[in-house]
Design a protein around this motif. Structure first.
Motif, short mmCIF file in Angstrom:
data_model
loop_
_atom_site.label_atom_id
_atom_site.label_comp_id
_atom_site.label_asym_id
_atom_site.label_seq_id
_atom_site.Cartn_x
_atom_site.Cartn_y
_atom_site.Cartn_z
N GLY A 90 6.36 7.72 3.69
CA GLY A 90 6.01 6.64 3.82
C GLY A 90 7.17 5.25 4.19
O GLY A 90 8.00 5.59 3.48
N LYS A 91 6.97 5.92 6.19
CA LYS A 91 8.91 4.67 6.30
C LYS A 91 7.81 3.68 7.53
O LYS A 91 7.25 3.69 7.25
CB LYS A 91 9.74 5.66 6.47
N ALA A 126 0.37 -1.10 0.28
CA ALA A 126 -0.26 0.06 -0.14
C ALA A 126 0.84 1.86 -0.24
O ALA A 126 1.05 2.39 -0.84
CB ALA A 126 -0.63 -0.10 1.34
N LEU A 127 1.76 1.16 0.72
CA LEU A 127 2.65 2.11 0.49
C LEU A 127 3.50 2.85 -0.17
O LEU A 127 4.24 3.85 -0.91
CB LEU A 127 3.88 2.43 2.25
N LEU A 128 4.67 1.40 -0.75
CA LEU A 128 4.78 1.84 -2.16
C LEU A 128 4.46 1.53 -3.07
O LEU A 128 5.58 2.07 -3.78
CB LEU A 128 6.08 -0.37 -1.79
N ALA A 129 3.33 1.59 -3.56
CA ALA A 129 2.94 1.62 -4.48
C ALA A 129 2.54 3.19 -4.79
O ALA A 129 2.52 3.33 -5.89
CB ALA A 129 1.30 1.21 -4.24
N VAL A 130 2.61 4.39 -3.29
CA VAL A 130 2.91 5.83 -4.47
C VAL A 130 3.71 6.30 -3.90
O VAL A 130 3.89 7.88 -3.98
CB VAL A 130 1.63 6.16 -3.85
N CYS A 153 12.06 5.26 2.14
CA CYS A 153 10.62 4.48 2.14
C CYS A 153 11.32 3.49 3.57
O CYS A 153 10.86 2.82 4.41
CB CYS A 153 10.44 3.70 1.79
N GLN A 154 12.87 2.74 2.89
CA GLN A 154 13.39 1.70 3.77
C GLN A 154 14.15 2.82 4.62
O GLN A 154 15.01 1.50 5.40
CB GLN A 154 14.04 0.84 2.80
N ALA A 155 14.67 3.68 4.80
CA ALA A 155 15.48 4.49 6.16
C ALA A 155 15.24 3.84 7.41
O ALA A 155 13.94 3.02 7.45
CB ALA A 155 15.55 5.76 5.94
N GLY A 156 16.48 2.96 7.39
CA GLY A 156 15.76 2.79 9.04
C GLY A 156 15.64 3.67 10.40
O GLY A 156 14.52 3.48 11.52
N SER A 157 15.82 4.79 10.28
CA SER A 157 15.39 5.73 11.05
C SER A 157 13.74 5.62 11.75
O SER A 157 13.17 6.40 10.33
CB SER A 157 15.73 6.88 10.98
N ILE A 158 13.23 6.08 12.62
CA ILE A 158 11.79 6.21 12.97
C ILE A 158 11.42 8.44 12.76
O ILE A 158 10.35 8.78 12.60
CB ILE A 158 11.67 6.29 14.58
N PHE A 159 12.90 8.82 12.25
CA PHE A 159 12.00 10.00 12.17
C PHE A 159 12.46 10.51 10.40
O PHE A 159 13.21 9.65 9.84
CB PHE A 159 13.82 11.08 13.30
N THR A 198 -5.20 7.30 6.23
CA THR A 198 -6.14 8.33 4.81
C THR A 198 -5.21 9.35 4.00
O THR A 198 -5.54 9.30 2.90
CB THR A 198 -6.73 9.42 5.41
N GLN A 199 -3.69 9.61 4.64
CA GLN A 199 -2.89 10.14 3.62
C GLN A 199 -1.84 9.72 2.99
O GLN A 199 -1.33 9.26 1.52
CB GLN A 199 -2.55 11.12 4.68
N ALA A 200 -0.57 9.00 4.06
CA ALA A 200 0.56 8.01 3.23
C ALA A 200 0.21 6.75 2.13
O ALA A 200 1.16 7.24 1.13
CB ALA A 200 1.18 7.49 4.64
N VAL A 201 -1.52 6.62 2.16
CA VAL A 201 -1.19 5.71 1.19
C VAL A 201 -1.92 6.42 0.11
O VAL A 201 -1.95 5.52 -1.53
CB VAL A 201 -2.61 4.65 1.41
N GLU A 202 -1.90 7.77 0.25
CA GLU A 202 -2.43 8.69 -1.19
C GLU A 202 -1.47 9.46 -2.10
O GLU A 202 -1.27 9.80 -2.79
CB GLU A 202 -4.19 9.30 -0.99
N ASP A 203 -0.14 9.07 -1.17
CA ASP A 203 1.34 10.19 -1.48
C ASP A 203 2.37 9.55 -1.61
O ASP A 203 2.41 8.36 -0.98
CB ASP A 203 0.60 11.67 -0.58
N LYS A 204 3.64 10.82 -1.62
CA LYS A 204 4.38 9.74 -1.97
C LYS A 204 5.21 9.59 -0.62
O LYS A 204 6.08 11.10 -0.97
CB LYS A 204 5.45 10.50 -3.47
#
Length: 294
Positions: free
Chosen positions: A142-143, A73-77, A84-90, A134-140
């Motif tokens: 996500g981590k 869902a996240l990588l699709a957009v 997206c793959q970065a380990g940091s929580i920030f 509602t936001q992250a799956v619609e845009d670019k």
């Protein structure tokens, strides 16, 4: 070690509360339907969760399915796969003007939190998880943190469709958000096994020690699994991995991160302990209000 006599059975507590899927949460599910509006990606993953959790899956199925579904869902957009793959929580891109991928999510979280005024609103419980869904799956964007909050959102749909109390699923499953110094995740545990871990933390002091539980996640039981993404090797039983849980970053999973207070809607280790203590009546045997420092 004396153990509480009450156990949830194969389907968890309240398994006889209602024969109809989601009957106890009709208002919340209706509000969610309105909230999603025309957000097709968010609605699609929400509908998937409704169908998936209606089958009463157990921990291994949930961990694997959610990890895969949230990733897709996240990588699709997301064209910025490396972030997206970065380990940091920030968000490591904050230093680039106009490149803070969490601005919209932060704004939506604040909006949901301020707008929520009644107990039945789903955003009253988990404003940031709804914002991510509602936001992250619609845009670019996500981590790891968005992965964790989206998984919590889907788990919350699961508890509603199963007519279970907040933070629980059928099959004696409890869930919590958690973080290491550089990574965020969701952990699923069996209540009966986590009860034993709670009681194990009391040895020598007679009170529940949250710090001991944080330092010893391997004691949470052989059925404790991680919901994670990006690298499928990270999805597996907690007992197979060495995890250094971080106290401060795990507080991101409070209902309102900056409140400084504790809420029953938090998806934290402390609240998962509280839920198991309540359900298994551990306070009948211990002074459960005297928590050690987490």
């Amino acid at each position: 070690m004396v153990k509480p006599v009450r156990t949830p059975g194969p389907h968890g507590f309240n398994d006889k509360a209602s024969p109809n899927d989601g009957a106890l949460y009709r208002d919340e599910l209706r509000q969610l339907h309105i909230e999603l509006k025309k957000r097709l990606r968010a609605r699609a993953i929400s509908n998937w969760a409704l169908k998936f959790f209606a089958t009463d899956p157990d921990i291994p199925q949930i961990a694997k399915a959610l990890s895969t579904k949230v990733d897709s869902a996240l990588l699709a957009v997301n064209r910025f796969v490396e972030s997206c793959q970065a380990g940091s929580i920030f968000d490591l891109t904050n230093w680039v003007p106009g490149m803070n991928f969490r601005t919209v999510i932060d704004h939506a979280t604040d909006m949901y939190l301020k707008r929520s005024r009644t107990d039945w609103l789903i955003t009253y419980r988990i404003p940031r998880a709804v914002a991510v869904a509602t936001q992250a799956v619609e845009d670019k964007r996500g981590k790891c943190e968005e992965h964790a909050f989206l998984a919590i959102y889907l788990l919350t749909i699961g508890h509603m469709i199963q007519n279970m109390p907040f933070g629980r699923l059928k099959n004696d499953i409890y869930f919590t958000g958690a973080a290491t110094p550089k990574h965020a995740m969701v952990i699923l545990v069996k209540g009966a096994e986590f009860r034993d871990a709670i009681l194990g933390s009391t040895i020598g002091t007679g009170k529940i020690d949250l710090e001991w539980l944080r330092r010893n996640p391997r004691q949470w039981g052989s059925s404790a699994w991680i919901v994670d993404g990006w690298d499928t090797d990270n999805v597996g039983k907690l007992t197979t991995q060495k995890i250094d849980l971080d106290y401060g970053k795990s507080l991101r999973f409070r209902r309102a991160e900056n409140s400084g207070g504790v809420s029953k809607w938090d998806v934290t280790l402390q609240q998962m302990v509280n839920r198991v203590v309540e359900d298994y009546r551990i306070s009948d045997y211990l002074d459960s209000k005297k928590f050690g420092r987490f």
